[in-house]
Design a protein around this motif. Structure first.
Motif, mmCIF file in Angstrom:
data_model
loop_
_atom_site.group_PDB
_atom_site.id
_atom_site.type_symbol
_atom_site.label_atom_id
_atom_site.label_comp_id
_atom_site.label_asym_id
_atom_site.label_seq_id
_atom_site.Cartn_x
_atom_site.Cartn_y
_atom_site.Cartn_z
ATOM 1 N N ASP A 31 0.402 -4.182 -7.426
ATOM 2 C CA ASP A 31 1.520 -3.620 -6.679
ATOM 3 C C ASP A 31 1.626 -4.325 -5.322
ATOM 4 O O ASP A 31 0.642 -4.446 -4.600
ATOM 5 C CB ASP A 31 1.280 -2.126 -6.497
ATOM 6 C CG ASP A 31 2.390 -1.443 -5.734
ATOM 7 O OD1 ASP A 31 3.528 -1.940 -5.766
ATOM 8 O OD2 ASP A 31 2.103 -0.397 -5.111
ATOM 9 N N THR A 32 2.820 -4.784 -4.967
ATOM 10 C CA THR A 32 3.016 -5.565 -3.739
ATOM 11 C C THR A 32 2.681 -4.758 -2.497
ATOM 12 O O THR A 32 2.006 -5.263 -1.603
ATOM 13 C CB THR A 32 4.473 -6.070 -3.663
ATOM 14 O OG1 THR A 32 4.754 -6.824 -4.834
ATOM 15 C CG2 THR A 32 4.681 -6.938 -2.450
ATOM 16 N N LEU A 33 3.145 -3.521 -2.395
ATOM 17 C CA LEU A 33 2.871 -2.704 -1.214
ATOM 18 C C LEU A 33 1.376 -2.473 -1.051
ATOM 19 O O LEU A 33 0.839 -2.565 0.065
ATOM 20 C CB LEU A 33 3.600 -1.364 -1.304
ATOM 21 C CG LEU A 33 3.366 -0.407 -0.128
ATOM 22 C CD1 LEU A 33 3.808 -1.056 1.186
ATOM 23 C CD2 LEU A 33 4.068 0.903 -0.363
ATOM 24 N N ALA A 34 0.684 -2.196 -2.124
ATOM 25 C CA ALA A 34 -0.762 -1.986 -2.056
ATOM 26 C C ALA A 34 -1.463 -3.249 -1.575
ATOM 27 O O ALA A 34 -2.394 -3.176 -0.761
ATOM 28 C CB ALA A 34 -1.296 -1.565 -3.413
ATOM 29 N N LEU A 35 -1.014 -4.414 -2.044
ATOM 30 C CA LEU A 35 -1.629 -5.667 -1.610
ATOM 31 C C LEU A 35 -1.372 -5.944 -0.139
ATOM 32 O O LEU A 35 -2.264 -6.396 0.593
ATOM 33 C CB LEU A 35 -1.127 -6.827 -2.471
ATOM 34 C CG LEU A 35 -1.632 -6.830 -3.902
ATOM 35 C CD1 LEU A 35 -0.922 -7.895 -4.715
ATOM 36 C CD2 LEU A 35 -3.127 -7.049 -3.931
ATOM 37 N N VAL A 36 -0.154 -5.674 0.325
ATOM 38 C CA VAL A 36 0.168 -5.874 1.740
ATOM 39 C C VAL A 36 -0.703 -4.972 2.606
ATOM 40 O O VAL A 36 -1.274 -5.413 3.616
ATOM 41 C CB VAL A 36 1.670 -5.626 1.992
ATOM 42 C CG1 VAL A 36 1.970 -5.535 3.478
ATOM 43 C CG2 VAL A 36 2.509 -6.709 1.346
ATOM 44 N N LEU A 37 -0.819 -3.716 2.228
ATOM 45 C CA LEU A 37 -1.665 -2.792 2.996
ATOM 46 C C LEU A 37 -3.125 -3.201 2.955
ATOM 47 O O LEU A 37 -3.838 -3.111 3.963
ATOM 48 C CB LEU A 37 -1.493 -1.369 2.463
ATOM 49 C CG LEU A 37 -0.125 -0.738 2.700
ATOM 50 C CD1 LEU A 37 -0.046 0.613 2.011
ATOM 51 C CD2 LEU A 37 0.165 -0.628 4.174
ATOM 52 N N PHE A 38 -3.580 -3.666 1.809
ATOM 53 C CA PHE A 38 -4.957 -4.119 1.668
ATOM 54 C C PHE A 38 -5.248 -5.291 2.604
ATOM 55 O O PHE A 38 -6.210 -5.281 3.369
ATOM 56 C CB PHE A 38 -5.213 -4.514 0.210
ATOM 57 C CG PHE A 38 -6.575 -5.082 -0.044
ATOM 58 C CD1 PHE A 38 -7.697 -4.276 -0.009
ATOM 59 C CD2 PHE A 38 -6.722 -6.429 -0.335
ATOM 60 C CE1 PHE A 38 -8.959 -4.800 -0.249
ATOM 61 C CE2 PHE A 38 -7.977 -6.960 -0.577
ATOM 62 C CZ PHE A 38 -9.094 -6.147 -0.539
ATOM 63 N N PHE A 39 -4.377 -6.319 2.573
ATOM 64 C CA PHE A 39 -4.589 -7.490 3.423
ATOM 65 C C PHE A 39 -4.424 -7.142 4.902
ATOM 66 O O PHE A 39 -5.151 -7.665 5.746
ATOM 67 C CB PHE A 39 -3.655 -8.626 3.029
ATOM 68 C CG PHE A 39 -4.102 -9.357 1.805
ATOM 69 C CD1 PHE A 39 -5.274 -10.086 1.798
ATOM 70 C CD2 PHE A 39 -3.359 -9.296 0.637
ATOM 71 C CE1 PHE A 39 -5.704 -10.745 0.672
ATOM 72 C CE2 PHE A 39 -3.773 -9.948 -0.507
ATOM 73 C CZ PHE A 39 -4.959 -10.680 -0.491
ATOM 74 N N ALA A 40 -3.486 -6.262 5.235
ATOM 75 C CA ALA A 40 -3.319 -5.847 6.627
ATOM 76 C C ALA A 40 -4.569 -5.119 7.119
ATOM 77 O O ALA A 40 -5.024 -5.351 8.245
ATOM 78 C CB ALA A 40 -2.094 -4.949 6.767
ATOM 79 N N GLY A 41 -5.136 -4.263 6.290
ATOM 80 C CA GLY A 41 -6.363 -3.561 6.661
ATOM 81 C C GLY A 41 -7.527 -4.516 6.872
ATOM 82 O O GLY A 41 -8.280 -4.388 7.839
ATOM 83 N N ILE A 42 -7.668 -5.487 5.982
ATOM 84 C CA ILE A 42 -8.729 -6.480 6.132
ATOM 85 C C ILE A 42 -8.535 -7.270 7.428
ATOM 86 O O ILE A 42 -9.490 -7.500 8.180
ATOM 87 C CB ILE A 42 -8.770 -7.427 4.920
ATOM 88 C CG1 ILE A 42 -9.314 -6.701 3.699
ATOM 89 C CG2 ILE A 42 -9.615 -8.667 5.218
ATOM 90 C CD1 ILE A 42 -9.263 -7.505 2.424
#
Length: 59
Positions: A31-42
């Motif tokens: 899921d694109t939103l989940a990936l964006v949030l994941f990378f932003a958190g990292i």
């Protein structure tokens, strides 16, 4: 010797390249939103940690 922040930026760059290779290889269809949030958190945690390590190293 490079600063902790430079090391984090290189690590994030390597993470993005690894992700792109992962996607090109059709290994993930996440899921694109989940990936964006994941990378932003990292990115946020890594940069915050690098600043703290730089302050500790300076003192």
């Amino acid at each position: 010797m490079s600063s902790p922040t430079v090391n984090v930026v290189w690590a994030l760059f390597n993470l993005v390249v690894g992700y792109l290779l992962f996607r090109v290889g059709k290994v993930s269809s996440g899921d694109t939103l989940a990936l964006v949030l994941f990378f932003a958190g990292i990115a946020v945690i890594s940069l915050f940690s690098s600043v703290r390590f730089a302050q500790k190293h300076a003192s």
